[in-house]
Scaffold this motif. Structure first.
Motif, PDB file in Angstrom:
ATOM      1  N   ALA A   1      -7.178  -7.786 -37.955  1.00 60.36           N
ATOM      2  CA  ALA A   1      -8.640  -7.761 -37.922  1.00 60.36           C
ATOM      3  C   ALA A   1      -9.168  -7.774 -36.490  1.00 60.36           C
ATOM      4  N   ARG A   2     -10.130  -6.895 -36.232  1.00 60.80           N
ATOM      5  CA  ARG A   2     -10.861  -6.882 -34.970  1.00 60.80           C
ATOM      6  C   ARG A   2     -12.350  -6.843 -35.297  1.00 60.80           C
ATOM      7  N   PRO A   3     -13.189  -7.384 -34.423  1.00 59.21           N
ATOM      8  CA  PRO A   3     -14.616  -7.427 -34.748  1.00 59.21           C
ATOM      9  C   PRO A   3     -15.356  -6.157 -34.345  1.00 59.21           C
ATOM     10  N   ILE A   4     -16.176  -5.664 -35.245  1.00 62.21           N
ATOM     11  CA  ILE A   4     -17.240  -4.731 -34.864  1.00 62.21           C
ATOM     12  C   ILE A   4     -18.384  -5.537 -34.269  1.00 62.21           C
ATOM     13  N   LEU A   5     -18.736  -6.627 -34.931  1.00 65.00           N
ATOM     14  CA  LEU A   5     -19.689  -7.610 -34.435  1.00 65.00           C
ATOM     15  C   LEU A   5     -19.066  -8.980 -34.638  1.00 65.00           C
ATOM     16  N   ASP A   6     -19.134  -9.847 -33.612  1.00 63.44           N
ATOM     17  CA  ASP A   6     -18.340 -11.079 -33.629  1.00 63.44           C
ATOM     18  C   ASP A   6     -19.154 -12.353 -33.789  1.00 63.44           C
ATOM     19  N   GLY A   7     -20.472 -12.239 -33.998  1.00 64.07           N
ATOM     20  CA  GLY A   7     -21.275 -13.438 -34.157  1.00 64.07           C
ATOM     21  C   GLY A   7     -21.611 -14.152 -32.864  1.00 64.07           C
ATOM     22  N   GLY A   8     -21.239 -13.580 -31.736  1.00 62.49           N
ATOM     23  CA  GLY A   8     -21.519 -14.205 -30.443  1.00 62.49           C
ATOM     24  C   GLY A   8     -22.934 -13.934 -29.953  1.00 62.49           C
ATOM     25  N   GLU A   9     -23.201 -14.319 -28.714  1.00 61.84           N
ATOM     26  CA  GLU A   9     -24.548 -14.191 -28.160  1.00 61.84           C
ATOM     27  C   GLU A   9     -25.009 -12.742 -28.071  1.00 61.84           C
ATOM     28  N   ALA A  10     -24.095 -11.816 -27.914  1.00 61.28           N
ATOM     29  CA  ALA A  10     -24.470 -10.404 -27.793  1.00 61.28           C
ATOM     30  C   ALA A  10     -24.599  -9.714 -29.147  1.00 61.28           C
ATOM     31  N   ASP A  11     -24.284 -10.400 -30.203  1.00 59.36           N
ATOM     32  CA  ASP A  11     -24.367  -9.811 -31.545  1.00 59.36           C
ATOM     33  C   ASP A  11     -25.833  -9.517 -31.867  1.00 59.36           C
ATOM     34  N   PRO A  12     -26.192  -8.265 -32.189  1.00 62.71           N
ATOM     35  CA  PRO A  12     -27.603  -7.920 -32.383  1.00 62.71           C
ATOM     36  C   PRO A  12     -28.157  -8.283 -33.756  1.00 62.71           C
ATOM     37  N   ARG A  13     -27.333  -8.762 -34.673  1.00 60.63           N
ATOM     38  CA  ARG A  13     -27.840  -9.083 -36.005  1.00 60.63           C
ATOM     39  C   ARG A  13     -28.878 -10.197 -35.946  1.00 60.63           C
ATOM     40  N   ARG A  14     -29.989 -10.001 -36.621  1.00 59.47           N
ATOM     41  CA  ARG A  14     -30.994 -11.057 -36.718  1.00 59.47           C
ATOM     42  C   ARG A  14     -30.555 -12.126 -37.705  1.00 59.47           C
ATOM     43  N   GLU A  15     -29.836 -11.711 -38.742  1.00 56.80           N
ATOM     44  CA  GLU A  15     -29.235 -12.612 -39.707  1.00 56.80           C
ATOM     45  C   GLU A  15     -27.795 -12.159 -39.906  1.00 56.80           C
ATOM     46  N   GLY A  16     -26.902 -13.123 -40.142  1.00 58.87           N
ATOM     47  CA  GLY A  16     -25.484 -12.780 -40.204  1.00 58.87           C
ATOM     48  C   GLY A  16     -25.145 -11.837 -41.338  1.00 58.87           C
ATOM     49  N   GLY A  17     -25.705 -12.141 -42.520  1.00 57.54           N
ATOM     50  CA  GLY A  17     -25.507 -11.265 -43.658  1.00 57.54           C
ATOM     51  C   GLY A  17     -24.086 -11.273 -44.186  1.00 57.54           C
ATOM     52  N   LEU A  18     -23.882 -10.399 -45.167  1.00 60.03           N
ATOM     53  CA  LEU A  18     -22.584 -10.273 -45.816  1.00 60.03           C
ATOM     54  C   LEU A  18     -22.499  -8.922 -46.508  1.00 60.03           C
ATOM     55  N   ASP A  19     -21.329  -8.633 -47.071  1.00 59.37           N
ATOM     56  CA  ASP A  19     -21.091  -7.381 -47.795  1.00 59.37           C
ATOM     57  C   ASP A  19     -21.411  -6.172 -46.909  1.00 59.37           C
ATOM     58  N   TYR A  20     -20.719  -6.091 -45.795  1.00 48.39           N
ATOM     59  CA  TYR A  20     -20.978  -5.074 -44.777  1.00 48.39           C
ATOM     60  C   TYR A  20     -20.542  -3.695 -45.275  1.00 48.39           C
ATOM     61  N   TRP A  21     -21.356  -2.698 -44.951  1.00 48.48           N
ATOM     62  CA  TRP A  21     -21.163  -1.355 -45.517  1.00 48.48           C
ATOM     63  C   TRP A  21     -21.447  -0.296 -44.466  1.00 48.48           C
ATOM     64  N   ILE A  22     -20.477   0.583 -44.243  1.00 40.96           N
ATOM     65  CA  ILE A  22     -20.594   1.663 -43.265  1.00 40.96           C
ATOM     66  C   ILE A  22     -20.773   2.994 -43.993  1.00 40.96           C
ATOM     67  N   ILE A  23     -21.684   3.834 -43.493  1.00 42.42           N
ATOM     68  CA  ILE A  23     -21.826   5.209 -43.965  1.00 42.42           C
ATOM     69  C   ILE A  23     -22.259   6.056 -42.771  1.00 42.42           C
ATOM     70  N   CYS A  24     -21.809   7.293 -42.713  1.00 41.93           N
ATOM     71  CA  CYS A  24     -22.075   8.143 -41.554  1.00 41.93           C
ATOM     72  C   CYS A  24     -22.773   9.435 -41.962  1.00 41.93           C
TER      73      CYS A  24
END
Length: 371
Positions: free
Chosen positions: A179-202
């Motif tokens: 596992a590697r992070p796309i977003l790691d929950g750190g100070e630079a993480d842009p999420r306003r809320e952590g959320g769950l059930d992450y979904w990618i579409i292009c």
């Protein structure tokens, strides 16, 4: 992982006329929240055109397809959150399993769905965390790699990781990278809320990340396709409605439209919204308990099948392909989901719910619409 009222028409599907915004695609769409991009926003009449999208009026389910595997160790209490692709003659299913003190990802593969429950199972060893789950799998053509997207609980992190692993061989469950992070929950993480059930579409230019947060909000982030899986440097509200979790977004084959299905809490059921672009507004298609995308009001057991569920929870539509566009054929819908009786939840914590995985198929044209 975990409002418009519509009147049904005769036949096997609920046909809904909606307005499609014919907005032009700017070279670089604006990154700020636009009022028209939130729930309730409506395009101007001058930029609107009529389109028809069908939602099944009635689905049928068979017997459960995947239940916990009988085994001496690492016994699972539930099979959850299925993500599915068909590749080289076999189905590949990744799902959450609830082990004692753990939520992790399990894999199985088979040629026919009748073989699913008896197929060999493998617990993925992509993380040392006791909580990595809610997977999504797809083939990312620009890099010629399979991607597995999932959430990871990390001690000390403000938010869960949006994590990924990759492989060149989906049939080898031991080949996935750690596992590697796309977003790691750190100070630079842009999420306003952590959320769950992450979904990618292009689409042709961008990778989009959607997430929900159990509070009626669906968030959207994006990055340039060439920067994926990094570069998600902003966050905006995509939809605010009476929704809960497990939003899954697809491209509709032959329509250049997008469908999002998202789960509601309680006795679980799925709502549906559509958009004409991934960074645009989402319009309700079927968003009430009385007129759901899939729920207890419009599911029934197939002939000869013992009823086993009145919940339709964390599911995935069978795709028309396996790439990053997540294309589904609206004329050939099938919905793999987790189900159980609502009455069997009584007195239990969520982790003790006995979810099983099944499949919904639309009732054929001319069939009865009665549950």
């Amino acid at each position: 992982m975990n409002r418009l009222n519509h009147r049904p028409l005769a036949g096997n599907s609920l046909v809904l006329l909606v307005l499609a915004a014919c907005a032009s695609h700017a070279e670089e769409p604006r990154r700020q929240n636009r009022p028209e991009a939130l729930a309730g926003g409506r395009p101007s009449a001058a930029k609107a055109a009529s389109v028809a999208i069908s939602v099944p009026a009635m689905w049928e389910y068979g017997a459960p397809l995947i239940a916990p595997e009988p085994r001496a160790t690492d016994r699972s209490a539930a099979q959850k959150d299925p993500t599915v692709v068909f590749y080289r003659g076999r189905w590949h299913v990744f799902m959450t399993v609830k082990l004692p003190g753990k939520s992790v990802i399990e894999y199985c593969s088979f040629a026919r769905w009748e073989q699913a429950d008896g197929s060999p199972r493998t617990l993925l060893r992509v993380s040392d965390s006791s909580y990595f789950c809610a997977p999504q799998v797809f083939y990312f053509e620009p890099q010629r790699k399979w991607y597995l997207i999932y959430q990871v609980g990390v001690p000390g992190a403000r938010k869960m990781w949006v994590a990924y692993s990759t492989t060149s061989d989906i049939a080898d469950p031991d080949s996935w990278t750690q596992a590697r992070p796309i977003l790691d929950g750190g100070e630079a993480d842009p999420r306003r809320e952590g959320g769950l059930d992450y979904w990618i579409i292009c689409d042709e230019r961008r990778a989009y990340l959607f997430l929900t947060n159990l509070n009626g909000k669906m968030w959207r982030l994006w990055t340039r396709l060439e920067d994926f899986p990094q570069g998600f440097d902003h966050c905006e509200l995509a939809l605010e409605a009476k929704i809960f979790e497990a939003s899954h977004t697809y491209r509709l084959k032959g329509q250049d439209k997008y469908l999002t299905i998202v789960e509601e809490n309680g006795r679980r059921y799925y709502k549906a919204y559509w958009a004409d672009r991934l960074d645009g507004p989402w319009t309700p298609l079927a968003d009430t308990a009385e007129q759901p995308f899939a729920g207890w009001k419009n599911i029934r057991p197939a002939a000869g099948v013992e009823p086993w569920t009145d919940n339709v929870s964390h599911g995935e539509l069978i795709r028309d392909g396996c790439d990053q566009t997540l294309t589904v054929d609206p004329d050939k819908l099938r919905f793999v989901f987790q189900g159980m009786w609502d009455k069997d939840k009584s007195g239990k914590a969520y982790g003790q719910f006995s979810w099983r995985i099944g499949m919904l198929t639309p009732v054929p044209r001319g069939g009865s619409d009665s549950p």
